[in-house]
Design an enzyme around this catalytic site. Structure first.
Site, PDB file in Angstrom:
ATOM      1  N   HIS A  76      -2.649   3.614  -7.354  1.00  0.00           N
ATOM      2  CA  HIS A  76      -2.756   4.154  -5.997  1.00  0.00           C
ATOM      3  C   HIS A  76      -1.773   5.303  -5.820  1.00  0.00           C
ATOM      4  O   HIS A  76      -2.112   6.355  -5.271  1.00  0.00           O
ATOM      5  CB  HIS A  76      -2.464   3.072  -4.957  1.00  0.00           C
ATOM      6  CG  HIS A  76      -3.678   2.351  -4.474  1.00  0.00           C
ATOM      7  ND1 HIS A  76      -4.308   1.391  -5.212  1.00  0.00           N
ATOM      8  CD2 HIS A  76      -4.383   2.448  -3.313  1.00  0.00           C
ATOM      9  CE1 HIS A  76      -5.350   0.921  -4.536  1.00  0.00           C
ATOM     10  NE2 HIS A  76      -5.410   1.548  -3.385  1.00  0.00           N
ATOM     11  N   HIS A 107       3.055  -3.576  -5.202  1.00  0.00           N
ATOM     12  CA  HIS A 107       3.851  -2.895  -6.226  1.00  0.00           C
ATOM     13  C   HIS A 107       5.329  -2.941  -5.885  1.00  0.00           C
ATOM     14  O   HIS A 107       5.716  -2.944  -4.706  1.00  0.00           O
ATOM     15  CB  HIS A 107       3.424  -1.429  -6.364  1.00  0.00           C
ATOM     16  CG  HIS A 107       2.088  -1.246  -7.000  1.00  0.00           C
ATOM     17  ND1 HIS A 107       1.873  -1.416  -8.354  1.00  0.00           N
ATOM     18  CD2 HIS A 107       0.889  -0.922  -6.471  1.00  0.00           C
ATOM     19  CE1 HIS A 107       0.603  -1.197  -8.618  1.00  0.00           C
ATOM     20  NE2 HIS A 107      -0.019  -0.896  -7.494  1.00  0.00           N
TER      21      HIS A 107
END
Length: 439
Positions: free
Chosen positions: A206, A253
C-alpha cells in the site's frame, strides 16, 4: 566502526518493527481493542527473525497461526458484541461513552473467511480519514482511477502509470513472499482491517503504490499540463503520507514496513521514470510487442506464484500483471489502427478546459458507460473462465473459493479476466465512445 553502524541500524529496525508503537498510535487516534484481560500469547515472529509467519498447511486457505483482534484462527471462545464470551474485557473498554462507536474490521475477505473482532472508535473523523487514505492504495481504487484518467483526461499518462503500478505490485508482493514477515501481532495491535491479514507484510505494498502513483503522476504531468510545481508536489506528498499513515492506523503494518515501502517505491520509480517513454513507444510500435508483453508478464507471474504457499497476494499480483498485459496490447492495437492518438508535441503544455455543466456531464456519461462495459466484461469472463479451468484441470467447480486456492486455477483466471478487462478499458471502450459520438 562499520560493525557499530550495522549494530545500531539493526537496533533501529527492531525498534521500528515493534508492534507496540502501532498499538500506541492507534490508541492516540482513538482506536481501542476489545481484547480479554488475559489474552492468549500473541503470535510471535520466531526468535531468529522477528515477524516471521508460521504457516500450517492444513486444509483451509488461512491456516496461519494468529490470535487476537482480526485473527482467523483464534482458538478462544467466539466474541459476543466484540467481547469474549465470558464477558471479560480489557481496561478502558467496559465503560463506553456516547462518543464511542463499536465497529467491525473493514473489508472481510471472502476467500480467507477472516472476519476479525469488533473494536472501539473514539475519533470518527480520523477513522473516516484513514479509511479513505487506505482506499487510495487499494487495487480497487486504481481500477477506477486509471479508466477515468484514460477516458477523460490523458491516455498517455494513464497507460504509463499502469506500467509503474504493475511493477510495484509485482516487486512488492514478491518481496513479501521472500522476506515472510507476519502482520503486527494482535494483541496489542487492533486489526481495523482484515482483508490482507493472511498476507505477509514486509514491505507495505500500500505504501509502495500509494507513493509511486502520486509521484509518478506528478512527474508525468508537470510540464505536460499547466499547473504550479508546488501544488502538484504537495498533492503527491499528501496522498503518499495519508496512505502510509493509514496502514499503521489499520494495524496492518509496522512503522518499519511502511518506511521501507515508501523508500522502495521511490527506488523503483527512479529506475522506471527515465525509460517509461521507451517502454510506451515499444508497446505501440514494435510488431513483436504483444508476444513480448504476454511472455514477460506470464513469466513474472509464474515467478511470483512459486515463492510461497497460497495467499491473497497471489491474486493481487496476477491481477496487476494481467491488467498491464491487456492495457499494453490495447495500446499497441490503438496505435497500429490509428484509433487513439496522443496530442502532438506542438500542443503541449496542455491546459484544462473550462469546467462547465456540459463537460462534467460528458465525463460522467463516459465513466458510467465505460464502467458498465468493464463490469459486464469482468462478470462474463469470470463466469466462463473459472468453470472452464476447473474442468480443464479436473477440479470441482461447485466451490469457487476452494477452486481459486489452486495455483493452476487462480493464476490463469486472474490473468485471463483482467487482461480482457485491461484491453476493454484501453481499446474497446474508446471505440464505443467513437460510435456513440462521445469521443
Amino acid at each position: 566502526m562499520a560493525n557499530d553502524f550495522v549494530k545500531k541500524f539493526v537496533q533501529m529496525c527492531n525498534y521500528l518493527q515493534d508492534p507496540r508503537h502501532v498499538a500506541r498510535f492507534q490508541y492516540v487516534c482513538g482506536v481501542k481493542g476489545t481484547f480479554p484481560v488475559t489474552p492468549d500469547k500473541p503470535e510471535s515472529g520466531g526468535e531468529d527473525r522477528p515477524g516471521l509467519r508460521k504457516r500450517v498447511h492444513q486444509g483451509g486457505p488461512s491456516s496461519d497461526v494468529s490470535v487476537g483482534n482480526g485473527a482467523a484462527g483464534d482458538a478462544t471462545a467466539p466474541p459476543v458484541n466484540g467481547m469474549q464470551a465470558d464477558g471479560t474485557v480489557g481496561p478502558d473498554v467496559a465503560d463506553v461513552d456516547a462518543d464511542t462507536a463499536r465497529a467491525k474490521p473493514l473489508r472481510r475477505n471472502s476467500l480467507t473467511g477472516d472476519v476479525g473482532q469488533e473494536f472501539l472508535i473514539q475519533n470518527r473523523f480520523l477513522f473516516y480519514l484513514f479509511t479513505f487514505g487506505t482506499e487510495l492504495g487499494n487495487e480497487m481504487f486504481f481500477i477506477v482511477f486509471f479508466p477515468f484518467l484514460f477516458w477523460n483526461i490523458d491516455a498517455l499518462v494513464s497507460r504509463r502509470l499502469i506500467v509503474v503500478w504493475a511493477w510495484n505490485l509485482f516487486v512488492g508482493q514478491s518481496t513479501k513472499d521472500m522476506v515472510r514477515w507476519s502482520r503486527p501481532a494482535s494483541p496489542p495491535v487492533v486489526k481495523v482491517e482484515v482483508f490482507y491479514n493472511s498476507e505477509y507484510s514486509m514491505p507495505s505494498t500500500h505504501a509502495m503504490t500509494g507513493t509511486a502513483m502520486p509521484f509518478c503522476l506528478f512527474m508525468l504531468t508537470y510540464g505536460r499540463w499547466q499547473y504550479p510545481f508546488l501544488f502538484g508536489f504537495c498533492v503527491a506528498l499528501s496522498w503518499s503520507v495519508l496512505v502510509c499513515v493509514s496502514r499503521v492506523y489499520m494495524g496492518m503494518h509496522s512503522i518499519l514496513e511502511v518506511i521501507t515501502g515508501f523508500l522502495y517505491s521511490l527506488l523503483i520509480l527512479a529506475f522506471f521514470q527515465p525509460i517509461l517513454g521507451e517502454i510506451d513507444s515499444f508497446y505501440m510500435t514494435d510488431h513483436f510487442a504483444p508476444l513480448v508483453i504476454i511472455v514477460s508478464h506470464v513469466g513474472l507471474g509464474l515467478v511470483a506464484f512459486s515463492l510461497d504457499s497460497w495467499s491473497t497476494s497471489r491474486g493481487d499480483t496476477a491481477q496487476g500483471l494481467g491488467t498491464a498485459v491487456g492495457a499494453a496490447i490495447g495500446t499497441h492495437l490503438n496505435y497500429q489502427l490509428g484509433l487513439l492518438l496522443d496530442p502532438p508535441p506542438s500542443s503541449l503544455p496542455l491546459t484544462l478546459p473550462p469546467i462547465g455543466t456540459g463537460l462534467v456531464l460528458l465525463a460522467v456519461l463516459r465513466f458510467v458507460i465505460g464502467v458498465a462495459v468493464i463490469l459486464v466484461t469482468r462478470t462474463v469472463m469470470k463466469a466462463v473462465t473459472i468453470p472452464f479451468l476447473c474442468r480443464l484441470f479436473g477440479l470441482p467447480s461447485d466451490d469457487v473459493r476452494q477452486a481459486r486456492q489452486h495455483m493452476k486455477v487462480e493464476l490463469p483466471y486472474r490473468y485471463i479476466v483482467y487482461s480482457v478487462v485491461g484491453f476493454s478499458c484501453v481499446c474497446v471502450v474508446p471505440l464505443i465512445f467513437r460510435i456513440l459520438s462521445l469521443a
